[in-house]
Every structure is written in structure tokens, then in C-alpha cells.
Motif scaffolding. Structure first.
Motif, PDB file in Angstrom:
ATOM      1  N   VAL A 170       0.822  -1.208   0.000  1.00 26.83           N
ATOM      2  CA  VAL A 170       0.000   0.000   0.000  1.00 26.83           C
ATOM      3  C   VAL A 170       0.854   1.255   0.000  1.00 26.83           C
ATOM      4  CG1 VAL A 170      -1.720   1.308   1.314  1.00 26.83           C
ATOM      5  CG2 VAL A 170      -1.879  -1.198   1.189  1.00 26.83           C
ATOM      6  N   SER A 171       1.931   1.266   0.788  1.00 26.60           N
ATOM      7  CA  SER A 171       2.674   2.513   1.024  1.00 26.60           C
ATOM      8  C   SER A 171       4.116   2.499   0.541  1.00 26.60           C
ATOM      9  CB  SER A 171       2.660   2.832   2.532  1.00 26.60           C
ATOM     10  OG  SER A 171       1.348   2.871   3.025  1.00 26.60           O
ATOM     11  N   GLY A 172       4.602   1.356   0.045  1.00 26.00           N
ATOM     12  CA  GLY A 172       6.008   1.263  -0.346  1.00 26.00           C
ATOM     13  C   GLY A 172       6.863   0.785   0.817  1.00 26.00           C
ATOM     14  N   TRP A 173       8.065   0.311   0.484  1.00 22.60           N
ATOM     15  CA  TRP A 173       8.892  -0.315   1.505  1.00 22.60           C
ATOM     16  C   TRP A 173       9.500   0.684   2.481  1.00 22.60           C
ATOM     17  CZ3 TRP A 173       8.877  -5.004   3.220  1.00 22.60           C
ATOM     18  CH2 TRP A 173       8.374  -6.017   2.407  1.00 22.60           C
ATOM     19  N   ARG A 174       9.805   1.867   2.050  1.00 24.61           N
ATOM     20  CA  ARG A 174      10.384   2.837   2.979  1.00 24.61           C
ATOM     21  C   ARG A 174       9.386   3.163   4.095  1.00 24.61           C
ATOM     22  NH1 ARG A 174      14.744   5.802   2.569  1.00 24.61           N
ATOM     23  NH2 ARG A 174      14.893   5.392   0.319  1.00 24.61           N
ATOM     24  N   ALA A 175       8.161   3.456   3.705  1.00 24.63           N
ATOM     25  CA  ALA A 175       7.138   3.760   4.705  1.00 24.63           C
ATOM     26  C   ALA A 175       6.816   2.532   5.555  1.00 24.63           C
ATOM     27  CB  ALA A 175       5.877   4.280   4.022  1.00 24.63           C
ATOM     28  N   ALA A 176       6.832   1.351   4.926  1.00 24.52           N
ATOM     29  CA  ALA A 176       6.525   0.129   5.672  1.00 24.52           C
ATOM     30  C   ALA A 176       7.560  -0.113   6.765  1.00 24.52           C
ATOM     31  CB  ALA A 176       6.458  -1.062   4.719  1.00 24.52           C
ATOM     32  N   LEU A 177       8.855   0.041   6.416  1.00 28.88           N
ATOM     33  CA  LEU A 177       9.900  -0.170   7.409  1.00 28.88           C
ATOM     34  C   LEU A 177       9.862   0.911   8.488  1.00 28.88           C
ATOM     35  CD1 LEU A 177      12.870  -1.341   5.150  1.00 28.88           C
ATOM     36  CD2 LEU A 177      11.293  -2.736   6.498  1.00 28.88           C
ATOM     37  N   ASP A 178       9.495   2.124   8.101  1.00 30.69           N
ATOM     38  CA  ASP A 178       9.321   3.179   9.114  1.00 30.69           C
ATOM     39  C   ASP A 178       8.228   2.814  10.114  1.00 30.69           C
ATOM     40  OD1 ASP A 178      11.297   4.763   8.033  1.00 30.69           O
ATOM     41  OD2 ASP A 178       9.917   6.043   6.885  1.00 30.69           O
ATOM     42  N   SER A 179       7.210   2.122   9.632  1.00 27.53           N
ATOM     43  CA  SER A 179       6.061   1.817  10.496  1.00 27.53           C
ATOM     44  C   SER A 179       6.318   0.635  11.419  1.00 27.53           C
ATOM     45  CB  SER A 179       4.829   1.521   9.627  1.00 27.53           C
ATOM     46  OG  SER A 179       4.937   0.250   8.990  1.00 27.53           O
ATOM     47  N   TRP A 180       7.287  -0.221  11.082  1.00 27.51           N
ATOM     48  CA  TRP A 180       7.543  -1.429  11.880  1.00 27.51           C
ATOM     49  C   TRP A 180       8.428  -1.061  13.069  1.00 27.51           C
ATOM     50  CZ3 TRP A 180      10.971  -6.219  10.569  1.00 27.51           C
ATOM     51  CH2 TRP A 180      10.602  -7.302  11.392  1.00 27.51           C
ATOM     52  N   VAL A 181       7.816  -0.682  14.166  1.00 30.35           N
ATOM     53  CA  VAL A 181       8.543  -0.118  15.302  1.00 30.35           C
ATOM     54  C   VAL A 181       8.696  -1.098  16.458  1.00 30.35           C
ATOM     55  CG1 VAL A 181       7.912   2.257  14.729  1.00 30.35           C
ATOM     56  CG2 VAL A 181       6.391   0.888  16.195  1.00 30.35           C
ATOM     57  N   GLY A 182       8.055  -2.265  16.370  1.00 32.72           N
ATOM     58  CA  GLY A 182       8.182  -3.245  17.439  1.00 32.72           C
ATOM     59  C   GLY A 182       9.611  -3.686  17.701  1.00 32.72           C
ATOM     60  N   ARG A 263      18.490  -2.136   5.862  1.00 35.09           N
ATOM     61  CA  ARG A 263      17.725  -1.694   7.022  1.00 35.09           C
ATOM     62  C   ARG A 263      16.822  -2.807   7.541  1.00 35.09           C
ATOM     63  NH1 ARG A 263      13.304   3.187   7.129  1.00 35.09           N
ATOM     64  NH2 ARG A 263      12.854   3.124   9.380  1.00 35.09           N
ATOM     65  N   LEU A 264      16.236  -3.586   6.630  1.00 28.75           N
ATOM     66  CA  LEU A 264      15.417  -4.717   7.046  1.00 28.75           C
ATOM     67  C   LEU A 264      16.266  -5.750   7.786  1.00 28.75           C
ATOM     68  CD1 LEU A 264      12.778  -6.286   7.120  1.00 28.75           C
ATOM     69  CD2 LEU A 264      13.314  -7.183   4.848  1.00 28.75           C
ATOM     70  N   ASP A 265      17.486  -5.995   7.310  1.00 33.60           N
ATOM     71  CA  ASP A 265      18.379  -6.921   8.013  1.00 33.60           C
ATOM     72  C   ASP A 265      18.581  -6.473   9.460  1.00 33.60           C
ATOM     73  OD1 ASP A 265      18.728  -8.532   5.805  1.00 33.60           O
ATOM     74  OD2 ASP A 265      20.549  -7.515   5.130  1.00 33.60           O
ATOM     75  N   TRP A 266      18.762  -5.170   9.659  1.00 34.63           N
ATOM     76  CA  TRP A 266      18.977  -4.648  11.006  1.00 34.63           C
ATOM     77  C   TRP A 266      17.734  -4.856  11.867  1.00 34.63           C
ATOM     78  CZ3 TRP A 266      16.716  -0.925  14.074  1.00 34.63           C
ATOM     79  CH2 TRP A 266      17.439  -0.542  15.199  1.00 34.63           C
ATOM     80  N   LEU A 267      16.559  -4.603  11.309  1.00 33.48           N
ATOM     81  CA  LEU A 267      15.322  -4.787  12.057  1.00 33.48           C
ATOM     82  C   LEU A 267      15.100  -6.261  12.403  1.00 33.48           C
ATOM     83  CD1 LEU A 267      12.975  -2.356  10.103  1.00 33.48           C
ATOM     84  CD2 LEU A 267      13.677  -2.116  12.498  1.00 33.48           C
ATOM     85  N   LEU A 268      15.416  -7.155  11.481  1.00 36.09           N
ATOM     86  CA  LEU A 268      15.261  -8.585  11.738  1.00 36.09           C
ATOM     87  C   LEU A 268      16.187  -9.035  12.868  1.00 36.09           C
ATOM     88  CD1 LEU A 268      15.031  -9.874   8.067  1.00 36.09           C
ATOM     89  CD2 LEU A 268      13.211  -9.989   9.783  1.00 36.09           C
ATOM     90  N   ALA A 269      17.430  -8.544  12.856  1.00 38.64           N
ATOM     91  CA  ALA A 269      18.366  -8.883  13.928  1.00 38.64           C
ATOM     92  C   ALA A 269      17.846  -8.349  15.260  1.00 38.64           C
ATOM     93  CB  ALA A 269      19.749  -8.319  13.623  1.00 38.64           C
ATOM     94  N   ALA A 270      17.290  -7.135  15.254  1.00 40.17           N
ATOM     95  CA  ALA A 270      16.741  -6.565  16.484  1.00 40.17           C
ATOM     96  C   ALA A 270      15.551  -7.375  16.986  1.00 40.17           C
ATOM     97  CB  ALA A 270      16.325  -5.115  16.245  1.00 40.17           C
ATOM     98  N   ALA A 271      14.820  -7.995  16.057  1.00 42.37           N
ATOM     99  CA  ALA A 271      13.676  -8.833  16.433  1.00 42.37           C
ATOM    100  C   ALA A 271      14.105 -10.194  16.952  1.00 42.37           C
ATOM    101  CB  ALA A 271      12.733  -8.997  15.246  1.00 42.37           C
ATOM    102  N   GLY A 272      15.401 -10.538  16.803  1.00 39.58           N
ATOM    103  CA  GLY A 272      15.908 -11.804  17.316  1.00 39.58           C
ATOM    104  C   GLY A 272      16.203 -12.846  16.274  1.00 39.58           C
ATOM    105  N   TRP A 273      16.039 -12.506  14.985  1.00 40.98           N
ATOM    106  CA  TRP A 273      16.260 -13.494  13.926  1.00 40.98           C
ATOM    107  C   TRP A 273      17.743 -13.812  13.779  1.00 40.98           C
ATOM    108  CZ3 TRP A 273      14.784 -17.317  11.113  1.00 40.98           C
ATOM    109  CH2 TRP A 273      15.424 -17.629   9.921  1.00 40.98           C
ATOM    110  N   ASP A 274      18.063 -15.085  13.735  1.00 41.82           N
ATOM    111  CA  ASP A 274      19.424 -15.571  13.509  1.00 41.82           C
ATOM    112  C   ASP A 274      19.431 -16.337  12.195  1.00 41.82           C
ATOM    113  OD1 ASP A 274      21.897 -16.713  13.446  1.00 41.82           O
ATOM    114  OD2 ASP A 274      21.727 -17.784  15.356  1.00 41.82           O
ATOM    115  N   PRO A 275      20.091 -15.816  11.153  1.00 38.94           N
ATOM    116  CA  PRO A 275      20.054 -16.494   9.855  1.00 38.94           C
ATOM    117  C   PRO A 275      20.690 -17.874   9.870  1.00 38.94           C
ATOM    118  CG  PRO A 275      21.657 -14.700   9.839  1.00 38.94           C
ATOM    119  CD  PRO A 275      20.873 -14.571  11.107  1.00 38.94           C
ATOM    120  N   ASP A 276      21.487 -18.173  10.903  1.00 38.48           N
ATOM    121  CA  ASP A 276      22.128 -19.487  10.991  1.00 38.48           C
ATOM    122  C   ASP A 276      21.274 -20.501  11.747  1.00 38.48           C
ATOM    123  OD1 ASP A 276      24.417 -18.604   9.642  1.00 38.48           O
ATOM    124  OD2 ASP A 276      25.287 -17.817  11.489  1.00 38.48           O
ATOM    125  N   GLN A 277      20.149 -20.057  12.287  1.00 38.65           N
ATOM    126  CA  GLN A 277      19.286 -20.977  13.026  1.00 38.65           C
ATOM    127  C   GLN A 277      18.545 -21.882  12.051  1.00 38.65           C
ATOM    128  OE1 GLN A 277      16.570 -19.102  15.722  1.00 38.65           O
ATOM    129  NE2 GLN A 277      15.583 -21.003  16.330  1.00 38.65           N
TER     130      GLN A 277
END
Length: 342
Positions: A170-182, A263-277
């Protein structure tokens, strides 16, 4: 080991025969094939001249179990684990101990536990109580320091990614990533325009969700708070692994701007995602999300606490069941109907 008894499914791979020197081999992909299609199956794990041991897959994708024959005056052992239940059932004229779990998010891990117990019984010749105790003791020592995301957190991240992808449409990826604040420590998962959105995802039939703190369902700064209840179910070969959804999400964000992928990689790491898991569970939405205004659902807020308790009650966690509640007539945030996993 005997071939499975089922209602017609034909998994691409199956268990191989066991021997005194060969551990039981029942791949998760075989089990997931049945679960994803809602088909039942029964695998006999023991030799025909030995006490009956079988791996059971319930019809309708309702779960898995290990059945172990108990004879004489033996009783089914008690389980010290809330996520593992042991009871007694009858099967083919035999008294059987049945090991099950009430936690659908843990089926992949429970599968490994069942095979470990069965291996000690079938291959090593142990009694059920000793096999179960040794398996639990060994796993407890090994997992004293958990690594990576818990199954519940992986389910939750999968749901948030589905919402994130819808926002991006709906809003594009820049706005979407801005909105994902959890992931950056905000109280709610998404800040969308003039409203906030809290997303909860479960793999169980009831819409039961764990709420962390009295602020998670509280509106802030006069902004309306909306609540989305997502339900996932086993998807079999057609389902999506969390790693698949993460790759698709990152590729889509990077296609708009390479910096957005980082930026998404950084948010995923902050959420606890481990790409080696390692993870091989496949999921698909069970139905459309249930969207509610937070003020219209059962919840606890700071105003519900006794006078004088603010600052003295350190942490509150509770489970809310929104099964059967009528959806909001109109959500001012974003249309989540027919939501798909990335």
C-alpha cells in the motif's frame, strides 16, 4: 519398520527399517506432509516380535503422538513437563502409554523428542519410563542455555512479516519499514498513520495470545490501537518457512532500494532473527486475521491495577482469548483480509 497405515497420502519420503544398530529414521518432511494435508497415519516403529511402539499422526492435522505398549502392572510414567502429556489409551486390544503435546507451535521439536524416546526403547531396549527420563535429562542439560528464537517468537515474526508486506503493497517499503517499530522497542508493533497496530500470531485453533505488560494493549498519546489476531496452520510442501518469507521480504525491499534491504536486516536482527538458526517448519494462514479495536476486547491496562500499585508491580503477562469475538466493522489502519505469507 512397517509402512504407514494412512488414508491415502503418499509422502515423498518415509521411515526406514530399524535394527539393533540403526536408529529410527522418520523425517520431519514425511510427518509434515500428512499434517499439511490433514491426513492421519500410523507408523509401527518396533519389530513384530517386540512390544508395540508406534508413531501416530492424527487426522485433521491435529497433532502427533508416540504410543508405547505397557503390560502387566506397569503404568504410564508421569511427565514433569507442562508441554508433554502422558496418558493411557487402548489400541488394538493393547494398553498403551500415549505421549502428546498441547502446544502446536512445538510440534517440530516434539517430533525430535518422540524419536529420541522411541530410539531408546526400540534400539536400546529400554523401558518407557527410563527412556523418557534419560531423554528429558539429556535435553535439559543440553538446552540449559537456549539459542536463537523460540518457536513462539518465530511464529510471531512470521505474522509480523505478513503484515509488513501488506503495508509495503500500500505505502512502499520505505514507509513500511518506518512503520515497523516493534523491533526497536516500541510498545506496539506498527505505527500506521494516525493509529497503532498490535499483531499476534498463533498456531492453535483458539485465538489465544500472550500479552506482555499492561501497556501492550493500551492506547498511547490519543492514537487508536488496533489488534490483529493471525492464525497459521501447517502448510506441508505448499507452506512457507520463516527463512523463505524473510528472503522474499528482503528481496522485495532491496528491489526498491538496496539500503532498505540492509535496514530490514537490522530490524530482523533486532527482532531476534538468527540467519544461521535451522528451521524447516512450513506454515500457511488458516484464515483471514481477526481485527479488533483494542478498547473492544478483553485486556489489562494500568488503569485496571489497584491504586498505589503503579511502579510496584514490575511485570504482567497474561493470555487473552478473542475466539468468536465479532470483527471491527471497519478498520482505519489497513486491510488485512486474505493475508498471505511473503
Amino acid at each position: 519398520m512397517n509402512a504407514p497405515e494412512s488414508n491415502g497420502a503418499d509422502p515423498s519420503s518415509g521411515p526406514t527399517a530399524s535394527s539393533p544398530h540403526q536408529p529410527i529414521d522418520l523425517p520431519w518432511t514425511t510427518v509434515e506432509h500428512y499434517l499439511g494435508r490433514g491426513l492421519g497415519a500410523s507408523y509401527r516403529l518396533s519389530a513384530t516380535d517386540k512390544p508395540f511402539v508406534s508413531y501416530e499422526i492424527a487426522d485433521g492435522g491435529r497433532g502427533i503422538a508416540l504410543h508405547v505398549e505397557i503390560g502387566g502392572r506397569h503404568r504410564a510414567p508421569r511427565s514433569p513437563l507442562p508441554a508433554v502429556h502422558i496418558d493411557q489409551v487402548a489400541q488394538g486390544g493393547r494398553r498403551m502409554a500415549r505421549l502428546t503435546t498441547p502446544e502446536p507451535e512445538l510440534l517440530r521439536d516434539f517430533h525430535d523428542l518422540l524419536l529420541a524416546v522411541a530410539d531408546r526403547i526400540v534400539v536400546d531396549g529400554q523401558e518407557l519410563d527410563r527412556a523418557f527420563d534419560e531423554t528429558v535429562h539429556g535435553w535439559s542439560a543440553l538446552l540449559g542455555k537456549p539459542r536463537g528464537m523460540s518457536p513462539q517468537k518465530r511464529i510471531g515474526l512470521h505474522g509480523e512479516l505478513a503484515v509488513l508486506a501488506r503495508v509495503a503493497q500500500v505505502s512502499g517499503w520505505r514507509a513500511a519499514l518506518d512503520s515497523w517499530v516493534g523491533p526497536i522497542g516500541e510498545e506496539h508493533d506498527f505505527a500506521l498513520g494516525q493509529a497503532d497496530l498490535e499483531v499476534k500470531t498463533t498456531a492453535s485453533e483458539p485465538r489465544r495470545h500472550t500479552i506482555h505488560g499492561v501497556g501492550q494493549l493500551s492506547e498511547t498519546s490519543g492514537r487508536p490501537l488496533w489488534f490483529a489476531s493471525l492464525r497459521l496452520t501447517r502448510g506441508g510442501a505448499g507452506g512457507r518457512r520463516l527463512g523463505d518469507s524473510i528472503k522474499a521480504t528482503r528481496d522485495a525491499a532491496a528491489a526498491e532500494n538496496i539500503a532498505l534491504g540492509r535496514r530490514l536486516d537490522w530490524l530482523l536482527a533486532a527482532a531476534g532473527w538468527d540467519p544461521d538458526q535451522l528451521e524447516d517448519e512450513r506454515w500457511t494462514p488458516r484464515d483471514s486475521p481477526l481485527v479488533l479495536r483494542a478498547t473492544d476486547m478483553p485486556r489489562l491496562t494500568a488503569e485496571d491495577l489497584p491504586a498505589g500499585s503503579i511502579g510496584r508491580i514490575d511485570h504482567v503477562t497474561y493470555i487473552v482469548d478473542v475466539t468468536g469475538l465479532p470483527p471491527a466493522e471497519q478498520s482505519p489502519v489497513i486491510d488485512l483480509s486474505e493475508l498471505t505469507l511473503p
